[in-house]
Write an enzyme that holds these catalytic residues in place. Structure first.
Site, short mmCIF file in Angstrom:
data_model
loop_
_atom_site.label_atom_id
_atom_site.label_comp_id
_atom_site.label_asym_id
_atom_site.label_seq_id
_atom_site.Cartn_x
_atom_site.Cartn_y
_atom_site.Cartn_z
N GLY A 54 0.85 -1.28 -0.03
CA GLY A 54 0.05 -0.10 0.00
C GLY A 54 0.96 1.06 -0.06
O GLY A 54 2.00 1.20 0.70
N ARG A 96 10.40 -1.09 -4.95
CA ARG A 96 9.35 -1.21 -5.81
C ARG A 96 9.25 0.08 -6.59
O ARG A 96 9.41 1.15 -5.88
CB ARG A 96 7.81 -1.53 -5.09
CG ARG A 96 7.89 -2.87 -4.53
CD ARG A 96 6.31 -3.10 -3.61
NE ARG A 96 5.38 -3.53 -4.86
CZ ARG A 96 4.26 -3.75 -4.43
NH1 ARG A 96 3.90 -3.33 -3.31
NH2 ARG A 96 3.28 -3.79 -5.39
N ASP A 243 -1.59 4.53 -6.05
CA ASP A 243 -0.35 4.55 -5.79
C ASP A 243 0.62 5.64 -6.24
O ASP A 243 1.56 6.00 -5.85
CB ASP A 243 0.34 3.23 -6.49
CG ASP A 243 -0.31 1.94 -5.58
OD1 ASP A 243 -1.33 1.68 -5.90
OD2 ASP A 243 0.27 1.58 -4.89
N ASN A 253 -3.39 2.59 -10.01
CA ASN A 253 -3.74 1.65 -8.83
C ASN A 253 -3.57 0.17 -9.10
O ASN A 253 -3.30 -0.10 -10.22
CB ASN A 253 -5.09 1.88 -8.37
CG ASN A 253 -5.46 1.45 -6.94
OD1 ASN A 253 -4.70 1.61 -6.14
ND2 ASN A 253 -6.49 0.67 -6.77
N LYS A 254 -3.98 -0.72 -8.03
CA LYS A 254 -3.67 -2.02 -8.39
C LYS A 254 -4.46 -2.58 -9.70
O LYS A 254 -5.27 -1.99 -10.04
CB LYS A 254 -4.57 -2.90 -7.28
CG LYS A 254 -4.21 -4.53 -7.09
CD LYS A 254 -3.04 -5.08 -7.44
CE LYS A 254 -1.90 -4.45 -6.65
NZ LYS A 254 -0.60 -4.72 -6.69
O1 MRU Z 1 0.65 -4.09 -4.53
P1 MRU Z 1 0.00 -3.47 -3.37
O2 MRU Z 1 -0.76 -4.48 -2.74
O3 MRU Z 1 1.21 -2.51 -2.57
O4 MRU Z 1 -0.91 -2.53 -4.03
C1 MRU Z 1 -1.68 -1.60 -3.30
C2 MRU Z 1 -2.69 -0.71 -4.15
O5 MRU Z 1 -2.77 -0.96 -5.21
C3 MRU Z 1 -3.61 0.11 -3.24
O6 MRU Z 1 -4.84 0.03 -3.81
C4 MRU Z 1 -2.74 1.77 -3.28
O7 MRU Z 1 -1.54 1.71 -2.84
C5 MRU Z 1 -3.71 2.61 -2.52
S1 MRU Z 1 -3.14 2.30 -0.74
C6 MRU Z 1 -3.82 3.38 0.28
#
Ligand code: MRU
Length: 355
Positions: A54, A96, A243, A253-254
């Site tokens: 996140g 990352r 992100d 975002n994801k």
């Molecule tokens: O790969 P991740 O689990 O780090 O991805 C996270 C996301 O895409 C969240 O939706 C994003 O970071 C927003 S978190 C407040």
């Protein structure tokens, strides 16, 4: 009125000799276990394999990782200390690529060190205080996002979310989930549909876990069910996290978020993004400049201890996608709601950061 028992996802324990304590999110929902990190390598690994994940939580972890990396610096040579700090920051930055909060936090730590004088011992203490402040400020921003966004969720609403942008993705309370917690605290009942979020299941493992723990009605659906849910009239609005948000409002975002936004548009359902100001990147003019992490195909071929595709089959595994600004009804920030979403509206609200 309801209360939310907050999770402290990541924090520094003790003084300069202390350690970083974080929830190991790879173990959820089976086990709630804290992990203690005592060097930057442990933080790097935790970010890489998503023990901490996140965007905001990654930024906090990186800031604390900087302290772990420089606290053992021996000597008083200020220039050598700066070289060590830069080396630690470069290392953590390689964990990352997509969440801008990681780079934002590392830049902030470097700037703090620059302004902290020549006494190496004192600079270390200032850096520790700054890392703790980044955590505390994130917690406050999430509370404010909750207040800004909660009125978007009327009683009886169906809210769809994707991935996990909750307390687990931040210091505490979350971004996309913050308006849900605030609406719940205000006494309103509503239902959250949590996309399971293939391949790493942040929706079913993490979002469903933290919302049900808070007493919020949550239903898990497979990602490919979102369209049907909308067609059936179960979804009144969508809220996701982000992100990295480019200067024009395009939001990474994801993976799968873009598909949800297209579906929302087709069904005339408002799609909101919730994010703190630390997630905006004015160096990216639009979403095409946002670096997208590609993860190991093993996450698709062999998820959670079981073969889910033939060993030798090719898999494509981007971890994020970009939702264009025109599909986003509004961006919920700690400073207010940006609506409509555009370059001018964003820079007006976040003038301090862009200026
Ligand atoms: O790969 P991740 O689990 O780090 O991805 C996270 C996301 O895409 C969240 O939706 C994003 O970071 C927003 S978190 C407040």
């Amino acid at each position: 009125m309801n209360t939310t028992t907050t999770l402290r996802t990541i924090e520094w324990l003790g003084d300069l000799d202390g350690c970083v304590s974080m929830i190991d999110q790879t173990l959820l929902p089976q086990e709630l276990k804290m992990l203690e990190c005592r060097d930057p390598e442990a933080i790097w690994e935790a970010i890489k394999v998503l023990r901490v994940r996140g965007a905001p939580a990654i930024g906090i972890a990186a800031a604390m990782g900087v302290v772990l990396g420089v606290r053992g610096f021996d000597g008083t040579d200020r220039a050598a200390f700066t070289a060590k700090l830069d080396e630690v920051c470069d290392f953590l930055a390689s964990a990352r690529p997509t969440a801008v909060n990681l780079f934002w936090a590392l830049d902030r730590m470097k700037r703090t060190a620059l302004g902290a004088g020549d006494d190496v011992g004192a600079v270390k203490l200032v850096l520790l205080a700054e890392a703790k402040l980044i955590r505390d400020e994130d917690a406050a921003m999430c509370r404010a996002i909750g207040q800004v966004g909660q009125s978007l969720i009327p009683a009886g609403a169906g809210v769809l979310t994707h991935c996990n942008a909750g307390g687990l993705a931040t210091a505490e309370y979350g971004t996309a989930l913050a308006p849900m917690y605030a609406a719940h605290e205000a006494g309103r009942s509503f239902r959250v549909y949590a996309d399971e979020t293939r391949p790493l299941l942040q929706g079913s493992r993490l979002t469903a876990w933290e919302l049900s723990r808070a007493g919020i009605d949550v239903v898990v659906n497979c990602d490919n069910m979102a369209g049907l849910l909308m067609k059936e009239g179960k979804i009144d609005l969508v809220i996701t996290g982000s992100d990295r948000i480019a200067a024009n409002g395009d939001a990474a975002n994801k993976i799968g978020t873009y598909s949800v936004a297209v579906l929302a548009k087709a069904h005339d359902i408002p799609f909101y993004v919730a994010a703190p100001s630390s997630t905006f990147d004015f160096a990216c003019p639009d979403g095409s400049a946002i670096p997208i992490e590609e993860r190991s195909p093993a996450e698709i071929r062999h998820g959670f201890g079981r073969k889910t595709a033939p060993d030798d089959v090719s898999c494509y595994c981007p971890a994020f996608d970009v939702t264009p600004a025109e599909l986003i009804r509004g961006i919920i920030t700690e400073r207010g709601l940006i609506q409509p979403v555009g370059r001018a509206e964003i820079s007006t609200l976040l003038a301090e950061k862009s200026g």
